[in-house]
Structures are given as C-alpha cells and as structure tokens.
Design an enzyme around this catalytic site. Structure first.
Site, PDB file in Angstrom:
ATOM      1  N   ASP A   1      44.476   9.262  -9.408  1.00 54.37           N
ATOM      2  CA  ASP A   1      43.579   9.169  -8.242  1.00 54.37           C
ATOM      3  C   ASP A   1      44.328   9.617  -6.978  1.00 54.37           C
ATOM      4  OD1 ASP A   1      41.535   8.470  -6.498  1.00 54.37           O
ATOM      5  OD2 ASP A   1      41.946   6.310  -6.598  1.00 54.37           O
TER       6      ASP A   1
ATOM      7  N   TYR B   1       3.546 -15.293   4.321  1.00 54.70           N
ATOM      8  CA  TYR B   1       2.340 -15.004   5.119  1.00 54.70           C
ATOM      9  C   TYR B   1       2.269 -15.885   6.363  1.00 54.70           C
ATOM     10  CZ  TYR B   1       0.232 -12.844   0.894  1.00 54.70           C
ATOM     11  OH  TYR B   1      -0.043 -12.066  -0.192  1.00 54.70           O
TER      12      TYR B   1
ATOM     13  N   ASP C   1      -2.767 -11.923 -10.257  1.00 52.15           N
ATOM     14  CA  ASP C   1      -1.509 -11.687 -10.979  1.00 52.15           C
ATOM     15  C   ASP C   1      -0.328 -12.422 -10.352  1.00 52.15           C
ATOM     16  OD1 ASP C   1      -2.151  -9.810  -8.887  1.00 52.15           O
ATOM     17  OD2 ASP C   1      -0.246  -8.831  -9.318  1.00 52.15           O
TER      18      ASP C   1
ATOM     19  N   ALA D   1       0.810  -1.226   0.000  1.00 51.73           N
ATOM     20  CA  ALA D   1       0.000   0.000   0.000  1.00 51.73           C
ATOM     21  C   ALA D   1       0.839   1.270   0.000  1.00 51.73           C
ATOM     22  CB  ALA D   1      -0.979  -0.004   1.175  1.00 51.73           C
TER      23      ALA D   1
ATOM     24  N   ILE E   1      -4.492  -0.956 -14.610  1.00 47.38           N
ATOM     25  CA  ILE E   1      -3.614  -0.195 -13.717  1.00 47.38           C
ATOM     26  C   ILE E   1      -2.295  -0.939 -13.582  1.00 47.38           C
ATOM     27  CG2 ILE E   1      -3.310   0.721 -11.372  1.00 47.38           C
ATOM     28  CD1 ILE E   1      -6.538   0.138 -11.356  1.00 47.38           C
TER      29      ILE E   1
ATOM     30  N   HIS F   1      -6.466 -12.248  -2.841  1.00 49.84           N
ATOM     31  CA  HIS F   1      -5.299 -11.664  -3.520  1.00 49.84           C
ATOM     32  C   HIS F   1      -5.646 -11.466  -4.993  1.00 49.84           C
ATOM     33  CE1 HIS F   1      -1.173 -11.034  -4.864  1.00 49.84           C
ATOM     34  NE2 HIS F   1      -0.778 -11.015  -3.606  1.00 49.84           N
TER      35      HIS F   1
HETATM   36  C1  SPV Z   1      37.555   4.065  -5.645  1.00 53.01           C
HETATM   37  O1  SPV Z   1      36.726   3.491  -6.370  1.00 53.01           O
HETATM   38  O2  SPV Z   1      38.060   5.141  -5.956  1.00 53.01           O
HETATM   39  C2  SPV Z   1      37.963   3.485  -4.381  1.00 53.01           C
HETATM   40  C3  SPV Z   1      37.957   2.023  -4.219  1.00 53.01           C
HETATM   41  O3  SPV Z   1      38.365   4.213  -3.497  1.00 53.01           O
HETATM   42  S1  SPV Z   1      39.552   1.484  -4.620  1.00 53.01           S
HETATM   43  O4  SPV Z   1      39.862   1.958  -5.952  1.00 53.01           O
HETATM   44  O5  SPV Z   1      39.544   0.042  -4.538  1.00 53.01           O
HETATM   45  O6  SPV Z   1      40.485   2.063  -3.650  1.00 53.01           O
HETATM   46 MG    MG Z   2      38.854   6.114  -4.145  1.00 54.78          MG
END
Ligand code: SPV
Ligand code: MG
Length: 434
Positions: free
Chosen positions: A206, A76, A93, A11, A126, A90
C-alpha cells in the site's frame, strides 16, 4: 367547513397504491399531504431519488390533494398537533412494519381531539420494493450516483460505508441486509475503494504503487454491477499537478468523494504509525492541493475530503485541530480524522472539539482500531460518515487460505466443502448466468 384529512407521503415513486389511498382520503374531506423532507426520509432509511420540490410539484397537482405541506420528521407529531385533522389515512401495511411505532403515536395523538385513523387495505399487487429493485437492476446514471453521497450525508444521522476491492465485494455492499430488533431493514449506504485492499488484492504493498489507471479499472468493474455511491481513497493525492487529473477522472467516472491524506514522500499505510518513516505535509502545501483540486472539478456534487494524520504520527491534538480548520478554510468538503489507537478517546476529543466550532462540516472516521464504538454512538457525537475500511478482504483471505490448506492436507476437497459455498449457490449468485 369540510373535514380535515391528513396523508403522509414520500411520493418518490408515485404508483396506483398512493392514488388509492388519496382517493379514499378525499372521500372524508380536504386532503393535506405531509410530504416527507429529505431529513425525514433519512430517518426512515428511504432516500428518495427526487428532490422535495420535484415531488411536491407532482403531488400538489393531483386531483385528490388540496394542499401539500412539509413533514420534517418521520414522526407525524408536529404536523398533527398544528393541523389537528379529523382523519389520518394510511395504507394498512404499516401495522406489520417497523413503522408501527409511528402508527401507535398517530392513534394516541388523534385521541386528543377526537380524530380517527382510517386504514386502506394495502395494494398487494404493487410492491414498491420490487419496483425499486427493478430500477436498481437497470443501473444508475453517473451523476445520480455521484450526487447521492451528499444527499445521504444531509439526510441521515450517519452514513455507513463498507470497503470494496472488486465487483463481487461491491455486490455484497449493494445487497447485504439485516433486519434489526425494531424490524428496520439495515443496509450499507455506499462503498470505500481502499488503497490498502485494492493494492493487497493485486499483490502489491500500500505505497501508491498501484497507479490511478489500475485503481480506476477496479472502480469501473464495481460500478458496472452496483448503484451505491463510492468514496475513493487517493492516498496523498500525489503531486498537486497530478491530483488535478485524478479529480477529473474520478468525477467523470461518477465517484462521489475523494479522500486525500496530509502526508508526503513515499506513503506507507497509516496503521503502521511511527513504526515506519512517514512525513506529514505542510499545512500550506496541503491547503494548496485542496484548493487546486476544488478548482478543477466540474460538478457541484463531487467532494474532496481532507484526511488528517496528526494523531497517527503523534503530532498532537492541537496540530490535528489547527489543520482541520485550515483545510476547511481551503475548501475541503469534509474532514477525515484517523487514529490507530484501540481506545476511541482521542477521536471523540477531536470530533467534540471540532463540532464546538463547526456544526456543519461532514466528519468521517475509519474505526479499524477503535472498533468497539457503534455507528449510532458515532452519530451521537457528531460523526457523519463511518467507513469500515478493509473488512471484506480481511474476511476473504483466511477463508481461502483455510480451504487451500485443507486440500493440501487431505489430498482432496471433500473436507473443505463445508467451508465453501455450494455449487448451486454460486451458479445462482449472479443473475443471468442461466
Ligand atoms: C485504506 O483503507 O487504504 C486506508 C485506511 O487508507 S487505513 O488503512 O486505515 O489507512
Ligand atoms: Mg489507504
């Protein structure tokens, strides 16, 4: 005494189809609605937008309903055994959906006390799926998106998160579907904004060189076209004073959780391990970062998840566990444990030992290296969130390079066509381009 009739409902979106079932049910006797709790909805992979109490208020005020009780499992069984109704009503479907196993169980249970299953022809005019899809097209508010991750963690055995690095990969997480052998529709629950893939897609290493403003531009572009919640990789979180601003910005944007890793100095990607120089933060300093982050957030929903690098940096299991308990005490809303081993043994050991002492803290894993373990297996040992952290970008790059090389070699694109999506397909990929 009137006969007892049982109807099970979520619901969330109450529509004429429900009313038809309830109206029919009321012809047989007094209707008790078993309203599915959040956990029961989680078992069905159908997380409602409305809380239990709000749904209850609506249903208990319907003319055809005598009483509303919680149904705490998708099955249930418990409610039927205690209520022993004369009828269960019920929509018909569920005969052809993944819910057939519940139907079979209901029929078996009813036999025990001579109850009967009544199936009302489903209102095919619906479509709940269609209504939900239309709601999705409208988008989602910042706070509803943000709060959804906590709900999912509470409701589901395991939450599945996939990496995104731009709006298009966001759409993949939003729309990708597979149907399981049991006819269950499988989808991802949310997105991971990865520092690795966001940096890589911007041609940068990174090392926290892509600043938060640039990262948030990506997030906003993704949020424009999606509704699912996001976990944001904030690297080390930077200086404590800077992290406070990051928390505020992420919260304002509608990100659900931030993960910060307990490293300090120039951050390098964890998957290098000790092949490069990386320094772990002190427990004291990192706890202070968590505390300060928690103290500036405005909502109750936003989560700060502490990521432990002890296994990556070979500092040992004891160090990892000591840190986990310290970070939880400092207020972390979850623990992410990382490893770069192919063998999942150390991850399993950590999760098991943490779970022995703490049953509630959400545990997050990123199985890039230990990729033989399934999400279901992670759920069994007590993991709550599994992040597939880089796979969309890693899938895209080789595909693009292959086509680029083919065009060079053949001095035309004819040979590359089978490796490309069709022009018609791309023109129709994004609705509203015609
Ligand atoms: C990222 O996805 O940048 C992460 C995870 O920090 S890892 O690359 O495994 O460090
Ligand atoms: Mg990372």
């Amino acid at each position: 005494m009137n006969k007892k009739v049982y109807v099970s409902l979520i619901a969330d979106l109450l529509h004429a189809g429900h009313i038809r079932v309830l109206k029919e049910a009321s012809k047989y006797g007094d209707v008790t609605v078993g309203l599915l709790t959040l956990e029961a909805c989680g078992e069905l992979n159908d997380i409602p937008y409305l809380d239990y109490e709000k749904r209850k208020e609506v249903v208990e005020n319907l003319a055809f309903v005598k009483e509303v009780i919680p149904q705490a499992t998708a099955s249930y069984k418990d409610n039927l055994e205690s209520l022993q109704p004369d009828y269960v009503v019920h929509g018909d479907d569920w005969k052809s959906s993944y819910k057939t196993k519940y139907r079979t169980e209901v029929i078996e249970l009813l036999k025990q006390w001579g109850g009967e299953l009544v199936e009302v022809p489903y209102s095919s005019d619906i479509s709940e799926v269609e209504v939900k899809e239309n709601m999705q097209k409208l988008g989602i508010t910042t706070s509803a998106r943000m709060g959804r991750l906590r709900k999912l963690i509470q409701a589901k055995p395991v939450v599945k998160i996939l990496e995104v690095h731009n709006a298009l990969s966001g759409l993949i997480v939003e729309n990708a579907q597979e149907v399981s052998n049991e006819n269950e529709v499988l989808t991802f629950d949310g997105m991971w904004s990865s520092s690795l893939t966001d940096s890589t897609s911007k041609g940068k290493p990174d090392i926290e060189a892509v600043d938060t403003t640039a990262r948030l531009t990506t997030v906003n572009e993704i949020f424009e076209v999606t509704t699912k919640p996001m976990i944001y990789d904030a690297d080390t979180g930077g200086k404590i004073e800077h992290f406070e601003f990051t928390v505020r910005s992420l919260e304002r944007t509608g990100v659900s959780a931030v993960i910060i890793e307990d490293k300090t100095g120039l951050k390098k990607n964890s998957l290098f391990g000790n092949d490069v120089k990386q320094t772990q933060d002190t427990i004291e300093n990192f706890c202070e970062k968590i505390r300060r982050g928690k103290s500036v957030q405005i909502t109750k929903d936003f989560m700060i998840i502490a990521r432990i690098e002890s296994l990556i940096l070979e500092a040992g299991m004891d160090d990892a566990l000591t840190r986990a308990f310290a970070y939880i005490k400092a207020g972390a809303d979850g623990i992410m444990i990382h490893s770069r081993k192919k063998d999942p043994a150390e991850i399993i050991e950590f999760v098991t030992k943490l779970r022995e002492k703490n049953s509630y803290i959400p545990i997050v894993v990123v199985p890039t290296s230990f990729n033989s373990v399934t999400t279901d297996e992670f759920a069994e040992i007590g993991v709550n969130v599994v992040i597939y952290a880089n796979h969309m970008l890693r899938a895209a790059y080789p595909g693009m390079m292959k086509v680029a090389k083919s065009i060079l070699k053949n001095k035309r694109s004819l040979e590359a066509e089978p490796d490309c999506m069709g022009i018609k397909e791309i023109l129709n990929l994004i609705p509203g381009t015609k």
